[in-house]
Design a protein around this motif. Structure first.
Motif, PDB file in Angstrom:
ATOM      1  N   VAL A  32     -30.546  17.250  14.984  1.00  0.00           N
ATOM      2  CA  VAL A  32     -29.752  18.298  14.350  1.00  0.00           C
ATOM      3  C   VAL A  32     -30.661  19.319  13.661  1.00  0.00           C
ATOM      4  O   VAL A  32     -30.436  20.524  13.746  1.00  0.00           O
ATOM      5  N   ALA A  36     -28.564  19.108   7.723  1.00  0.00           N
ATOM      6  CA  ALA A  36     -28.273  18.095   8.735  1.00  0.00           C
ATOM      7  C   ALA A  36     -27.688  16.844   8.093  1.00  0.00           C
ATOM      8  O   ALA A  36     -26.698  16.283   8.584  1.00  0.00           O
ATOM      9  N   LEU A  45     -23.848  15.650   8.924  1.00  0.00           N
ATOM     10  CA  LEU A  45     -23.563  14.365   9.555  1.00  0.00           C
ATOM     11  C   LEU A  45     -22.758  13.437   8.649  1.00  0.00           C
ATOM     12  O   LEU A  45     -22.023  12.577   9.127  1.00  0.00           O
ATOM     13  N   LEU A  59     -22.469  18.049  17.247  1.00  0.00           N
ATOM     14  CA  LEU A  59     -22.406  17.297  16.002  1.00  0.00           C
ATOM     15  C   LEU A  59     -21.382  16.163  16.076  1.00  0.00           C
ATOM     16  O   LEU A  59     -21.652  15.019  15.695  1.00  0.00           O
ATOM     17  N   GLN A  86     -21.954  12.145  15.777  1.00  0.00           N
ATOM     18  CA  GLN A  86     -21.239  11.296  14.825  1.00  0.00           C
ATOM     19  C   GLN A  86     -20.570  10.129  15.534  1.00  0.00           C
ATOM     20  O   GLN A  86     -20.602   8.996  15.080  1.00  0.00           O
TER      21      GLN A  86
END
Lengths: 74, 702
Positions: free
Chosen positions: B201, B220, B224, B248, B252
């Motif tokens: 990220v 980041a 997250l 993203l 996750q």
């Protein structure tokens, strides 16, 4: 058991959070993380919120918040 | 390069330092010690967060700027305070210079939680100095801290201090003067899966959004760990592309599939490392763990005793605000009246004399007369805050306040508003949640302030002239209760509708009781009062002059002051609004009073004096008798009991106070909210007075 079910002065260990709300992460950042020792010091005169001891300092939170924290007696 | 040139360059380099720290860590004490009285207090543009800047004199020709960041526990950017602190540190806040060094104030007695913020700032790769404050307290608690080891483990200079007593100040200045280098390597590590994805990220953010690596890392971790990030507006504004959001979400999902708890991974890893650091550096003999605080709290937050003491303390505070302050207020009033008559005697009568005495001097006096109350109030607020009792007050009152959807911390600002809404609104700064704070500000002026007292007094005297003092006091109390009821109802309504926040949050640290420093209390009191004078003063003065103009011009030939007033702009305005206020039972003369009371409510009384005492009913000696004789053109009496009640109720709810509006505009960062507040309160006042007057008439009252 949940944090608010704990007897006054009983030392316990935080197990985990139940569910997730907007305040969960804030509580974690204030030091309420798994493995940490916690105890209820007292309740406010009107019954809510409560005062707890965590990481060597005193924090007050409402019953609703305390109902999100799973603990086990030590 | 020799050492001396390096030193010189770093010296040149340091122009701005920022002071960061948790609430209750003594951050403000350090800021005050650094900057003495060279401080500028304002707001960050467009937001309610207070901006405090100052200058630190390191040597004769070396002055550095000091920014006092809002006190926060974290930089997770969930509140306005955290956002500002985050932006200032990264140099993204336009109104401040990017700090060259951060001094992070840390409570030595509560090292573990305080180091959390230190660690977050270090991740930003900004040179940091740790001010290990309150060493005396830590010692008393039986803690011994290996400062050198702590410094080497953190990779940053650590200066032990007792800021309250200026201990460690010189060392701190020396460290800042010598310059600090950022040679930081992140020590805390998450699980390999999480680390890997964070790195992915970070790379994306650096490439796509052009962020620096340290900023991208913080971003980041945040993105997250919070499922609701990035916010919709940030995606819409193009800060994050929709592709990025997809990536993203996938990350996750992947992490969750591997059993990684994204939300808490970074927090737990950070605290894990901090625990290790604290274990290495602190010997906690644990002899006296805040025994004194525990003993005090056993009394002060006791079920019955605690509440009793709280009520007594608040009662005492109000006694001083209302009764003790009355003496200096009397002197100030007398002083300004004396000055006005002195000028009147020595100046030829005319417009200039009128402007001086009735406009300027009356205006300045009208502001200064509130100063004693404000000084006393702020003395108490500072004292309560510095001792730690304020948190206990919020702790005890939270249950009550939560019934209307407010926070325990709203209690003191609302209570302060009984003296004057201005300090009340300013006191609302202690509430972190912006929505809770806004609701508190919106309802604060519904608390009957001391400026309404003279209005209630004269109206009650007109209503029940023969009644005993006790009966009059009961009516007065009724007005106060009505205001409280209105505030509760409106707060509840706002929380239900306009300012709905997910859940009321109450997470409040209860710091150990501390002996307040008299100097700090006085300084805080003075700083707040000066702010009041500057902010409210100029406006009240301007308005007094405007009102004077309205009531003086255009000049009429009539020698009767009442007649002259009728022809003035104010009189015309009063007649203009008469049709609107007639349903409440008021005529144009009361209308002038209502307009005049915008400068300050108690002006109503003096305006009425001009309107009645010096007009047709000029022979009567007191205002009450003038009221009794006042009548409509058709001969009906004007001040019937029902009109008196209607007028009082109008004053309970109406926001006739320009100073409050100005302060609210300053505090909320714009004119939108004060305008809304003025509108809703005027409607509320009108409707309430209408119902009382018309309803009363239906039931046959007059």
């Amino acid at each position: 058991m949940l944090l608010f079910e704990l007897e006054l002065g009983q030392l316990a260990e935080i197990v985990c959070f139940v569910g997730e709300t907007a305040v969960t992460q804030r509580m974690e950042e204030m030091g309420l993380i798994p493995g940490e020792e916690v105890k209820i010091v007292r309740y406010a005169p009107l019954g809510d919120p409560m005062e707890i001891e965590i990481k060597g300092y005193h924090l007050s939170l409402r019953r609703d918040e305390a109902a999100q924290i799973k603990v086990k007696r030590k | 390069m020799t050492t001396s040139t390096v030193e010189k360059e770093t010296k040149k380099f340091i122009k701005t330092i920022a002071i960061a720290g948790n609430p209750n860590s003594g951050k403000t004490t350090l800021f005050n010690a650094f900057t003495k009285l060279k401080q500028k207090v304002g707001n960050y543009p467009g937001v309610t967060v207070e901006k405090k800047m100052g200058e630190l004199v390191l040597a004769k020709d070396r002055v550095v700027n000091v920014i006092d960041l809002p006190g926060t526990y974290s930089l997770a950017v969930r509140s306005m305070d955290e956002q500002i602190a985050h932006d200032v540190l990264l140099g993204k806040e336009k109104s401040t210079q990017k700090p060259d060094v951060v001094v992070c104030v840390v409570d030595a007695g509560n090292l573990e939680r305080n180091l959390y913020l230190v660690s977050q700032i270090q991740d930003m790769q900004i040179p940091i100095v740790v001010a290990l404050n309150m060493m005396d307290e830590a010692k008393r608690q039986g803690k011994r801290i290996d400062v050198r080891k702590l410094s080497s483990l953190l990779g940053a200079p650590v200066v032990p201090m007792v800021a309250k007593r200026q201990e460690g100040m010189d060392e701190m200045k020396q460290v800042v003067a010598n310059g600090v280098e950022a040679s930081y390597q992140r020590q805390w590590k998450m699980s390999p899966d999480m680390e890997e994805e964070i790195e992915n990220v970070v790379k994306l953010l650096v490439e796509q959004s052009g962020m620096s690596r340290p900023e991208a890392f913080g971003d980041a971790v945040r993105l997250l760990s919070q499922a609701n990030l990035p916010r919709e507006e940030d995606v819409k504004s193009g800060r994050y592309s929709s592709d990025f959001v997809k990536v993203l979400r996938n990350i996750q999902k992947r992490l969750t599939g591997k059993g990684v708890r994204c939300r808490s991974a970074a927090i737990e890893a950070r605290y894990g490392w901090i625990k290790w650091v604290v274990h290495q550096t602190v010997v906690d003999k644990n002899i006296k763990k805040n025994v004194i605080t525990q003993k005090i709290d056993a009394v002060l937050t006791h079920k019955f005793l605690g509440l009793g003491i709280f009520v007594a303390l608040m009662g005492f505070m109000f006694y001083l605000i209302f009764f003790l302050a009355a003496y200096p207020m009397g002197w100030i009033e007398a002083g300004f009246e004396g000055l006005a008559s002195l000028i009147a005697a020595n100046m030829p009568p005319g417009d200039l004399q009128g402007l001086m005495t009735n406009g300027i001097i009356a205006g300045v006096g009208g502001v200064l007369v509130f100063l004693p109350q404000i000084l006393i109030l702020y003395f108490f607020i500072s004292l309560l805050q510095d001792t730690g009792y304020m948190s206990r007050a919020a702790f005890m009152m939270d249950r009550l306040m939560s019934k209307v959807g407010l926070h325990g911390k709203s209690f003191i600002p609302l209570l302060s508003s009984f003296a004057c809404a201005i300090p009340g609104v300013m006191a609302s700064r202690t509430i972190e949640n912006p929505k809770d704070r806004l609701v508190t500000i919106l309802v604060a002026p519904l608390m009957s302030c001391s400026a309404r007292l003279p209005v209630y007094t004269i109206m009650i005297a007109a209503l029940i002239p023969e009644a005993t003092a006790w009966e009059k006091a009961r009516v007065m109390l009724g007005m106060y209760l009505l205001g409280i009821l209105g505030a509760c109802l409106m707060a509840w309504l706002f929380k239900k509708t306009l300012l709905k926040s997910q859940r009321p949050v109450f997470l409040l640290e209860l710091p150990p009781y501390r002996r307040p420093s008299f100097r700090a209390v006085i300084m805080h009191m003075w700083e707040r009062s000066r702010l009041f004078l500057r902010r409210a003063g100029t406006i009240i003065l301007t308005l007094s002059i405007v009102l004077w103009v309205l009531m003086t011009y255009p000049k009429s030939d009539s020698l009767e002051p009442g007649e002259a007033l009728r022809g003035s702009y104010a009189g015309q305005l009063g007649q203009f609004i008469e049709p609107a206020i007639k349903p409440l039972g008021y005529d144009w003369r009361i209308g002038i009073g209502l307009i005049g009371s915008f400068a300050a409510r108690e002006v109503f009384v003096s305006t009425m004096n001009i309107v009645f005492n010096l007009s047709e009913e000029a022979e009567t000696d007191t205002l009450r008798e003038a009221f009794a004789k006042a009548h409509w053109p058709d001969g009906r009496p004007l001040f019937t009991p029902l009109v008196c009640i209607s007028l009082m109720i109008f004053f309970v709810f109406a926001l006739q106070c320009v100073s409050t509006l100005v302060i609210v505009a300053r505090e909320t960062g714009g004119w939108g909210w004060p305008f809304f507040q003025l509108s809703y309160m005027t409607v509320l006042a009108y409707v309430a007075a209408f119902i009382v007057y018309q309803g009363g008439r239906i039931f046959g009252f007059t």
